[in-house]
Design an enzyme around this catalytic site. Structure first.
Site, PDB file in Angstrom:
ATOM      1  N   HIS A  76       0.828  -1.218   0.000  1.00 34.19           N
ATOM      2  CA  HIS A  76       0.000   0.000   0.000  1.00 34.19           C
ATOM      3  C   HIS A  76       0.853   1.256   0.000  1.00 34.19           C
ATOM      4  CE1 HIS A  76       0.539  -0.764   4.405  1.00 34.19           C
ATOM      5  NE2 HIS A  76       0.651   0.550   4.478  1.00 34.19           N
ATOM      6  N   HIS A  97       4.100   7.067   3.626  1.00 34.92           N
ATOM      7  CA  HIS A  97       5.015   5.934   3.469  1.00 34.92           C
ATOM      8  C   HIS A  97       4.538   4.968   2.388  1.00 34.92           C
ATOM      9  CE1 HIS A  97       2.202   4.231   6.575  1.00 34.92           C
ATOM     10  NE2 HIS A  97       2.388   3.107   5.912  1.00 34.92           N
ATOM     11  N   GLU A 142       7.741   0.924   4.988  1.00 31.31           N
ATOM     12  CA  GLU A 142       7.227  -0.101   5.897  1.00 31.31           C
ATOM     13  C   GLU A 142       7.412  -1.453   5.203  1.00 31.31           C
ATOM     14  OE1 GLU A 142       2.964   0.213   6.368  1.00 31.31           O
ATOM     15  OE2 GLU A 142       2.953  -0.996   8.177  1.00 31.31           O
TER      16      GLU A 142
END
Ligand code: CO
Length: 134
Positions: free
Chosen positions: A7, A79, A130
């Protein structure tokens, strides 16, 4: 080591307006608002055919994205999340190469209930990354 883009997280100053943008202007299905108190955010999940977008807004006092929104009052990309098979193994390998992991270096539970780590943006050309175990 890394796999698919899981994502892109975007911090927005107005979650209803951001939901409407994706739903009405972009014509995609968006989720209801989901409070994630452990993460200090309210999220709206947008499912695209090849990845997901997470629209994030601060929740509660001392949200980890307060400062981001202060610095970026119009919102912005916060992010990227890449998938890995084994997040502990990835963390160890990257730390051995001198990369810093935010927090105590141990995986935490991410917004999807899976183990995640965040890499220090100074070690990744300025992008907060991440890694999520799939
Ligand atoms: Co994320």
């Amino acid at each position: 080591m890394i796999g698919r883009l899981n994502h892109v997280a975007i911090v927005v100053p107005d979650l209803d307006a951001a939901s409407a943008l994706y739903r009405e202007q972009f014509g995609v299905t968006v989720s209801e608002k989901v409070d994630l108190p452990d993460h200090g955010v309210t999220a709206v999940f947008v499912d695209l055919s090849n990845t997901k977008i997470e629209l994030l807004y601060p929740l509660g006092a001392d949200s980890p994205i307060d400062r981001f929104l202060e610095k970026n009052p119009d919102g912005g990309i916060h992010h990227l999340c890449y998938e890995v098979e084994d997040v502990e193994q990835a963390a160890q390998k990257l730390q051995k190469q001198g990369m810093r992991i935010l927090g105590d270096g141990k995986p935490t539970t991410g917004a999807h209930g899976k183990p995640v780590i965040f890499l220090h943006p100074k070690d990744t050309m300025g992008t907060l990354i991440e890694l999520e175990q799939i």
